[in-house]
Design a protein around this motif. Structure first.
Motif, PDB file in Angstrom:
ATOM      1  N   THR A 162       0.614  -1.141  -0.070  1.00  0.00           N
ATOM      2  CA  THR A 162       0.051   0.211   0.025  1.00  0.00           C
ATOM      3  C   THR A 162       0.985   1.585   0.046  1.00  0.00           C
ATOM      4  N   PHE A 163       0.600   1.939  -1.194  1.00  0.00           N
ATOM      5  CA  PHE A 163       1.259   3.353  -1.345  1.00  0.00           C
ATOM      6  C   PHE A 163       0.038   4.384  -0.768  1.00  0.00           C
ATOM      7  N   GLU A 164       1.021   5.284   0.168  1.00  0.00           N
ATOM      8  CA  GLU A 164      -0.221   6.106   0.983  1.00  0.00           C
ATOM      9  C   GLU A 164       0.313   7.844   0.250  1.00  0.00           C
ATOM     10  N   PRO A 165      -1.053   8.254   0.336  1.00  0.00           N
ATOM     11  CA  PRO A 165      -0.296   9.818   0.467  1.00  0.00           C
ATOM     12  C   PRO A 165       0.531  10.880   0.715  1.00  0.00           C
ATOM     13  N   HIS A 166       1.489  11.500   0.508  1.00  0.00           N
ATOM     14  CA  HIS A 166       2.898  12.438   0.673  1.00  0.00           C
ATOM     15  C   HIS A 166       1.855  13.267   2.038  1.00  0.00           C
ATOM     16  N   ARG A 167       2.479  12.713   3.802  1.00  0.00           N
ATOM     17  CA  ARG A 167       1.839  13.395   4.506  1.00  0.00           C
ATOM     18  C   ARG A 167       2.960  13.678   5.198  1.00  0.00           C
ATOM     19  N   ILE A 168       3.807  14.828   5.419  1.00  0.00           N
ATOM     20  CA  ILE A 168       4.507  14.970   6.240  1.00  0.00           C
ATOM     21  C   ILE A 168       4.294  15.433   7.928  1.00  0.00           C
ATOM     22  N   ARG A 169       4.750  15.538   8.866  1.00  0.00           N
ATOM     23  CA  ARG A 169       4.497  16.666   9.992  1.00  0.00           C
ATOM     24  C   ARG A 169       6.460  17.227  10.049  1.00  0.00           C
ATOM     25  N   PRO A 178       9.140  24.296  12.052  1.00  0.00           N
ATOM     26  CA  PRO A 178       9.063  25.567  10.515  1.00  0.00           C
ATOM     27  C   PRO A 178      10.180  25.940  10.137  1.00  0.00           C
ATOM     28  N   THR A 179      11.029  24.880   9.696  1.00  0.00           N
ATOM     29  CA  THR A 179      11.824  25.685   9.270  1.00  0.00           C
ATOM     30  C   THR A 179      12.379  24.375   8.185  1.00  0.00           C
ATOM     31  N   GLY A 180      11.526  23.310   8.109  1.00  0.00           N
ATOM     32  CA  GLY A 180      11.272  21.958   7.664  1.00  0.00           C
ATOM     33  C   GLY A 180      11.997  20.879   8.055  1.00  0.00           C
ATOM     34  N   HIS A 181      12.245  21.038   8.585  1.00  0.00           N
ATOM     35  CA  HIS A 181      13.255  19.830   9.830  1.00  0.00           C
ATOM     36  C   HIS A 181      11.911  18.903   9.753  1.00  0.00           C
ATOM     37  N   TYR A 182      12.552  17.552   9.099  1.00  0.00           N
ATOM     38  CA  TYR A 182      11.818  16.631   9.046  1.00  0.00           C
ATOM     39  C   TYR A 182      12.318  14.857  10.237  1.00  0.00           C
ATOM     40  N   GLU A 183      11.929  15.178  11.590  1.00  0.00           N
ATOM     41  CA  GLU A 183      12.781  14.221  12.164  1.00  0.00           C
ATOM     42  C   GLU A 183      11.594  12.956  12.412  1.00  0.00           C
ATOM     43  N   GLU A 184      12.415  12.219  11.834  1.00  0.00           N
ATOM     44  CA  GLU A 184      11.579  10.395  11.695  1.00  0.00           C
ATOM     45  C   GLU A 184      11.569   9.607  12.374  1.00  0.00           C
ATOM     46  N   GLY A 185      10.747   8.878  13.929  1.00  0.00           N
ATOM     47  CA  GLY A 185      10.872   8.478  15.106  1.00  0.00           C
ATOM     48  C   GLY A 185      11.243   6.973  14.448  1.00  0.00           C
ATOM     49  N   PHE A 186      12.893   6.601  15.285  1.00  0.00           N
ATOM     50  CA  PHE A 186      13.900   5.781  14.470  1.00  0.00           C
ATOM     51  C   PHE A 186      14.244   4.722  16.211  1.00  0.00           C
ATOM     52  N   ASP A 187      13.936   3.248  15.423  1.00  0.00           N
ATOM     53  CA  ASP A 187      14.226   2.331  16.717  1.00  0.00           C
ATOM     54  C   ASP A 187      15.452   2.638  16.548  1.00  0.00           C
ATOM     55  N   ARG A 188      15.558   3.009  18.176  1.00  0.00           N
ATOM     56  CA  ARG A 188      17.777   2.951  17.922  1.00  0.00           C
ATOM     57  C   ARG A 188      18.431   1.829  17.834  1.00  0.00           C
ATOM     58  N   GLU A 189      17.871   0.644  18.546  1.00  0.00           N
ATOM     59  CA  GLU A 189      17.747  -1.116  17.515  1.00  0.00           C
ATOM     60  C   GLU A 189      17.887  -0.776  16.648  1.00  0.00           C
ATOM     61  N   PHE A 190      16.655  -0.279  15.258  1.00  0.00           N
ATOM     62  CA  PHE A 190      16.897  -0.759  13.998  1.00  0.00           C
ATOM     63  C   PHE A 190      16.856   1.030  13.256  1.00  0.00           C
ATOM     64  N   PRO A 191      17.582   1.447  13.536  1.00  0.00           N
ATOM     65  CA  PRO A 191      17.420   2.668  12.646  1.00  0.00           C
ATOM     66  C   PRO A 191      17.243   2.533  11.034  1.00  0.00           C
ATOM     67  N   PHE A 192      16.089   2.181  10.989  1.00  0.00           N
ATOM     68  CA  PHE A 192      15.860   1.879   9.461  1.00  0.00           C
ATOM     69  C   PHE A 192      14.341   1.711   9.194  1.00  0.00           C
ATOM     70  N   ILE A 193      13.843   2.910   8.529  1.00  0.00           N
ATOM     71  CA  ILE A 193      12.375   2.524   7.467  1.00  0.00           C
ATOM     72  C   ILE A 193      12.126   3.036   6.390  1.00  0.00           C
ATOM     73  N   ILE A 194      11.559   2.262   6.218  1.00  0.00           N
ATOM     74  CA  ILE A 194      11.025   2.333   4.206  1.00  0.00           C
ATOM     75  C   ILE A 194       9.907   2.814   4.679  1.00  0.00           C
ATOM     76  N   LYS A 195       9.396   4.119   3.160  1.00  0.00           N
ATOM     77  CA  LYS A 195       7.920   4.607   3.195  1.00  0.00           C
ATOM     78  C   LYS A 195       7.402   4.859   2.109  1.00  0.00           C
ATOM     79  N   LEU A 196       6.492   4.212   2.044  1.00  0.00           N
ATOM     80  CA  LEU A 196       5.956   4.066   0.561  1.00  0.00           C
ATOM     81  C   LEU A 196       4.653   5.105   0.447  1.00  0.00           C
ATOM     82  N   PHE A 197       4.437   6.309  -0.235  1.00  0.00           N
ATOM     83  CA  PHE A 197       4.428   7.319  -0.595  1.00  0.00           C
ATOM     84  C   PHE A 197       3.859   7.368  -2.307  1.00  0.00           C
ATOM     85  N   TYR A 198       2.602   8.303  -2.802  1.00  0.00           N
ATOM     86  CA  TYR A 198       2.293   8.060  -3.524  1.00  0.00           C
ATOM     87  C   TYR A 198       2.075   9.458  -4.338  1.00  0.00           C
ATOM     88  N   PHE A 199       3.053   9.881  -4.824  1.00  0.00           N
ATOM     89  CA  PHE A 199       2.887  11.538  -5.123  1.00  0.00           C
ATOM     90  C   PHE A 199       1.975  12.149  -6.681  1.00  0.00           C
TER      91      PHE A 199
END
Length: 321
Positions: free
Chosen positions: A21-28, A31-52
């Motif tokens: 499933t590819f979700e519409p691109h919605r991120i938080r 104010p400066t455009g800094h995009y923080e991802e909530g990583f698991d420190r034991e496994f700091p790896f994420i794959i996101k599937l977006f629909y643009f």
């Protein structure tokens, strides 16, 4: 949609992607455009599937400390990174300049699924790692000035790269026992192929560490701008905060961020302005003042240069979308 790229079809990448499933691109972003991802420190790896889709994704420029790969599947995608813009055909893979302000560029006809692979450097290499592990990070740090790291669709190794991405997707979204170990194994194979492709073998480990230190040295500056973007921020202030001479700070900042300090601050303000136009009822003049522009005509001119339209038209287009 069908990707007419024989190498991708042979690799099975589309076959795997079509089951996900590819979700519409919605991120938080802040104010400066800094995009923080909530990583698991034991496994700091994420794959996101977006629909643009055209006028249907989170607008604005972002930056982040994590490293990132970006691969459009079905259609053309365009990425702005600092002052550079790169066009990606379906199946091509981009090594993102993560500390540079960057964004997917909107245009009529934009309609593609995108695979985004993000990770922290320590997932692959840290001070306690064997010295040869630095090789895996070379595509992210060993870039020539103004060089964009893209694996194009005529690259002989692209089918192998697609194969590894397909294996990563299948392993990551299976969540079977020990899937983290499988993901790391496939991911290291992918990074090895990328490092070979970009022929960065002569880039020394000491240079990699120096590049990482440069980025770390400027992080407090990025954080300061994040909190004070609406205030007067001068080049001298930046150099003082970095505890560097003005010439040294000027050179280092441009090398790391891909643009001058003044341009970076301006881009941060404009990115915040775009979000305010979308999310608030403030007038254009109020938005300009809110993000640190005392002259609305100057704000209008800079906004148009950055986004190809006036602030008023941007708000109309956002509302229409």
């Amino acid at each position: 949609m069908h990707l007419k790229r024989r190498s991708t079809e042979n690799s099975g990448l589309l076959r795997i992607a079509d089951r996900l499933t590819f979700e519409p691109h919605r991120i938080r972003v802040d104010p400066t455009g800094h995009y923080e991802e909530g990583f698991d420190r034991e496994f700091p790896f994420i794959i996101k599937l977006f629909y643009f889709r055209h006028q249907d994704f989170t607008p604005g420029l972002t930056w982040h400390e994590r490293l990132e790969l970006y691969l459009p599947l079905d259609g053309v995608a365009r990425m702005q990174m600092g002052t550079r813009r790169v066009e990606l055909r379906p199946g091509e893979l981009l090594v993102v300049d993560n500390l540079q302000l960057h964004s997917t560029v909107d245009f009529p006809g934009l309609n593609t699924r995108v695979i985004v692979i993000s990770f922290l450097p320590e997932f692959v290499y840290s001070l306690g790692s064997p010295s040869h592990d630095y090789f895996f990070l070379l595509p992210f740090y060993a870039r020539m000035d103004s060089q964009t790291q893209v694996v194009r669709d005529d690259t002989p190794t692209l089918p192998k790269i697609h194969e590894k991405v397909a294996q990563l997707l299948e392993c990551y979204f299976s969540h079977e026992s020990y899937y983290q170990a499988g993901c790391k194994a496939y991911f290291l194979e992918l990074l090895f192929l990328l490092a070979q492709h970009f022929r960065a073998s002569e880039f020394l480990r000491s240079q990699l560490i120096r590049q990482q230190e440069r980025a770390a040295r400027l992080k407090p500056i990025f954080d300061f701008i994040s909190s004070h973007y609406s205030e007067p921020i001068t080049l001298n202030l930046g150099a003082t905060l970095a505890k560097m001479s003005l010439p040294s700070f000027t050179r280092l900042f441009k090398k790391v961020a891909g643009m001058t300090f003044v341009s970076y601050v301006t881009h941060v303000r404009l990115s915040r302005a775009l979000r305010l136009l979308k999310e608030s009822s403030l007038t254009v003049a109020e938005v300009a003042s809110e993000v640190g522009f005392s002259d609305q005509s100057y704000f209008d001119r800079k906004f148009r240069l950055a986004f190809g339209q006036t602030p008023s038209n941007a708000r109309k287009n956002i509302s229409a979308g």
